[in-house]
Design a protein around this motif. Structure first.
Motif, PDB file in Angstrom:
ATOM      1  N   ALA A  58       0.837  -1.204   0.000  1.00 56.82           N
ATOM      2  CA  ALA A  58       0.000   0.000   0.000  1.00 56.82           C
ATOM      3  C   ALA A  58       0.873   1.254   0.000  1.00 56.82           C
ATOM      4  CB  ALA A  58      -0.940  -0.002   1.202  1.00 56.82           C
ATOM      5  N   ALA A  59       1.933   1.249   0.802  1.00 55.57           N
ATOM      6  CA  ALA A  59       2.850   2.395   0.827  1.00 55.57           C
ATOM      7  C   ALA A  59       3.551   2.545  -0.518  1.00 55.57           C
ATOM      8  CB  ALA A  59       3.883   2.215   1.941  1.00 55.57           C
ATOM      9  N   TRP A  60       3.939   1.434  -1.130  1.00 53.66           N
ATOM     10  CA  TRP A  60       4.577   1.447  -2.449  1.00 53.66           C
ATOM     11  C   TRP A  60       3.659   2.087  -3.480  1.00 53.66           C
ATOM     12  CZ3 TRP A  60       9.172   0.236  -4.751  1.00 53.66           C
ATOM     13  CH2 TRP A  60       9.167   0.024  -6.113  1.00 53.66           C
ATOM     14  N   LEU A  61       2.417   1.638  -3.503  1.00 59.12           N
ATOM     15  CA  LEU A  61       1.470   2.155  -4.489  1.00 59.12           C
ATOM     16  C   LEU A  61       1.180   3.640  -4.265  1.00 59.12           C
ATOM     17  CD1 LEU A  61      -0.935  -0.897  -4.684  1.00 59.12           C
ATOM     18  CD2 LEU A  61       0.625  -0.098  -6.473  1.00 59.12           C
ATOM     19  N   ASN A  62       1.234   4.092  -3.018  1.00 59.98           N
ATOM     20  CA  ASN A  62       0.995   5.503  -2.726  1.00 59.98           C
ATOM     21  C   ASN A  62       2.194   6.391  -3.016  1.00 59.98           C
ATOM     22  OD1 ASN A  62      -1.679   5.315  -1.899  1.00 59.98           O
ATOM     23  ND2 ASN A  62      -1.090   4.737   0.170  1.00 59.98           N
ATOM     24  N   SER A  63       3.398   5.853  -2.889  1.00 60.00           N
ATOM     25  CA  SER A  63       4.582   6.701  -3.063  1.00 60.00           C
ATOM     26  C   SER A  63       5.293   6.501  -4.392  1.00 60.00           C
ATOM     27  CB  SER A  63       5.569   6.495  -1.919  1.00 60.00           C
ATOM     28  OG  SER A  63       6.028   5.182  -1.911  1.00 60.00           O
ATOM     29  N   VAL A  64       5.318   5.294  -4.895  1.00 59.77           N
ATOM     30  CA  VAL A  64       5.986   5.012  -6.163  1.00 59.77           C
ATOM     31  C   VAL A  64       4.958   4.900  -7.273  1.00 59.77           C
ATOM     32  CG1 VAL A  64       7.492   3.413  -7.407  1.00 59.77           C
ATOM     33  CG2 VAL A  64       7.881   3.845  -4.977  1.00 59.77           C
ATOM     34  N   GLY A  65       3.844   4.287  -6.954  1.00 59.46           N
ATOM     35  CA  GLY A  65       2.804   4.075  -7.947  1.00 59.46           C
ATOM     36  C   GLY A  65       3.018   2.773  -8.665  1.00 59.46           C
ATOM     37  N   PRO A  66       2.012   2.320  -9.368  1.00 58.54           N
ATOM     38  CA  PRO A  66       2.167   1.054 -10.078  1.00 58.54           C
ATOM     39  C   PRO A  66       3.247   1.143 -11.149  1.00 58.54           C
ATOM     40  CG  PRO A  66      -0.044   1.954 -10.379  1.00 58.54           C
ATOM     41  CD  PRO A  66       0.716   2.909  -9.533  1.00 58.54           C
ATOM     42  N   VAL A  67       3.992   0.090 -11.264  1.00 58.40           N
ATOM     43  CA  VAL A  67       5.035  -0.005 -12.282  1.00 58.40           C
ATOM     44  C   VAL A  67       4.428  -0.713 -13.483  1.00 58.40           C
ATOM     45  CG1 VAL A  67       7.284  -0.984 -12.824  1.00 58.40           C
ATOM     46  CG2 VAL A  67       6.838  -0.090 -10.546  1.00 58.40           C
ATOM     47  N   ALA A  70       6.283  -0.772 -19.637  1.00 61.44           N
ATOM     48  CA  ALA A  70       6.912   0.141 -20.584  1.00 61.44           C
ATOM     49  C   ALA A  70       7.748   1.221 -19.913  1.00 61.44           C
ATOM     50  CB  ALA A  70       5.847   0.795 -21.454  1.00 61.44           C
ATOM     51  N   LEU A  71       7.629   1.381 -18.601  1.00 64.79           N
ATOM     52  CA  LEU A  71       8.371   2.438 -17.924  1.00 64.79           C
ATOM     53  C   LEU A  71       9.834   2.071 -17.766  1.00 64.79           C
ATOM     54  CD1 LEU A  71       5.919   3.477 -15.091  1.00 64.79           C
ATOM     55  CD2 LEU A  71       6.292   4.582 -17.281  1.00 64.79           C
ATOM     56  N   SER A  72      10.666   3.059 -17.837  1.00 68.06           N
ATOM     57  CA  SER A  72      12.084   2.820 -17.598  1.00 68.06           C
ATOM     58  C   SER A  72      12.313   2.732 -16.094  1.00 68.06           C
ATOM     59  CB  SER A  72      12.907   3.969 -18.175  1.00 68.06           C
ATOM     60  OG  SER A  72      12.700   5.139 -17.414  1.00 68.06           O
ATOM     61  N   PRO A  73      13.399   2.095 -15.656  1.00 69.45           N
ATOM     62  CA  PRO A  73      13.693   2.017 -14.228  1.00 69.45           C
ATOM     63  C   PRO A  73      13.787   3.391 -13.583  1.00 69.45           C
ATOM     64  CG  PRO A  73      15.138   0.571 -15.455  1.00 69.45           C
ATOM     65  CD  PRO A  73      14.357   1.384 -16.465  1.00 69.45           C
ATOM     66  N   ARG A  74      14.127   4.380 -14.351  1.00 67.40           N
ATOM     67  CA  ARG A  74      14.275   5.727 -13.830  1.00 67.40           C
ATOM     68  C   ARG A  74      12.949   6.272 -13.282  1.00 67.40           C
ATOM     69  NH1 ARG A  74      16.493  10.982 -16.786  1.00 67.40           N
ATOM     70  NH2 ARG A  74      18.054  11.359 -15.206  1.00 67.40           N
ATOM     71  N   THR A  75      11.830   5.819 -13.867  1.00 63.77           N
ATOM     72  CA  THR A  75      10.536   6.293 -13.393  1.00 63.77           C
ATOM     73  C   THR A  75      10.100   5.580 -12.131  1.00 63.77           C
ATOM     74  OG1 THR A  75       9.350   4.727 -14.764  1.00 63.77           O
ATOM     75  CG2 THR A  75       9.785   6.874 -15.722  1.00 63.77           C
ATOM     76  N   CYS A  76      10.809   4.583 -11.728  1.00 64.62           N
ATOM     77  CA  CYS A  76      10.498   3.849 -10.517  1.00 64.62           C
ATOM     78  C   CYS A  76      11.251   4.504  -9.372  1.00 64.62           C
ATOM     79  CB  CYS A  76      10.911   2.392 -10.676  1.00 64.62           C
ATOM     80  SG  CYS A  76      10.421   1.359  -9.308  1.00 64.62           S
ATOM     81  N   ALA A  77      10.773   5.648  -8.941  1.00 68.11           N
ATOM     82  CA  ALA A  77      11.475   6.417  -7.929  1.00 68.11           C
ATOM     83  C   ALA A  77      10.567   6.658  -6.734  1.00 68.11           C
ATOM     84  CB  ALA A  77      11.931   7.746  -8.506  1.00 68.11           C
ATOM     85  N   VAL A  78      11.167   6.777  -5.595  1.00 68.53           N
ATOM     86  CA  VAL A  78      10.436   6.971  -4.351  1.00 68.53           C
ATOM     87  C   VAL A  78      10.099   8.447  -4.176  1.00 68.53           C
ATOM     88  CG1 VAL A  78      10.566   6.723  -1.869  1.00 68.53           C
ATOM     89  CG2 VAL A  78      11.638   5.019  -3.325  1.00 68.53           C
ATOM     90  N   SER A  79       8.833   8.724  -3.969  1.00 70.87           N
ATOM     91  CA  SER A  79       8.415  10.085  -3.629  1.00 70.87           C
ATOM     92  C   SER A  79       8.684  10.309  -2.162  1.00 70.87           C
ATOM     93  CB  SER A  79       6.927  10.278  -3.915  1.00 70.87           C
ATOM     94  OG  SER A  79       6.652  10.046  -5.245  1.00 70.87           O
ATOM     95  N   GLN A  80       9.303  11.425  -1.860  1.00 69.73           N
ATOM     96  CA  GLN A  80       9.645  11.696  -0.448  1.00 69.73           C
ATOM     97  C   GLN A  80       8.658  12.641   0.166  1.00 69.73           C
ATOM     98  OE1 GLN A  80      13.732  12.819  -0.190  1.00 69.73           O
ATOM     99  NE2 GLN A  80      14.354  11.178  -1.526  1.00 69.73           N
TER     100      GLN A  80
END
Length: 80
Positions: A58-67, A70-80
């Motif tokens: 749940a925290a992942w989906l709220n801060s990173v969002g679904p992966v 097609a997204l690059s690894p760069r878009t898989c970033a943690v929102s602070q």
């Protein structure tokens, strides 16, 4: 790894959380992560995954969002 990410994220260790997030977004973990993201959005997620993993997800989906694939690894970033 997702629970470890959540522990680092909650502790404020965003650098290490970011490293774990990037690892989760790469093969072979990315396919498993996408499955977990789908399962985590279901009403019975805690029963299926266990409380710790469901909370981390749940925290992942709220801060990173679904992966999405097609997204690059760069878009898989943690929102602070």
């Amino acid at each position: 790894m997702l629970v470890a990410w959540h522990q680092k994220f909650r502790a404020g260790d965003h650098h290490r959380a970011e490293e774990i997030a990037l690892a989760l977004c790469h093969d072979p973990f990315a396919d498993v992560l996408r499955f977990l993201e789908t399962t985590g959005s279901l009403p019975y997620a805690a029963a299926a995954l266990g409380d710790d993993l469901a909370e981390a997800l749940a925290a992942w989906l709220n801060s990173v969002g679904p992966v999405v694939p097609a997204l690059s690894p760069r878009t898989c970033a943690v929102s602070q």
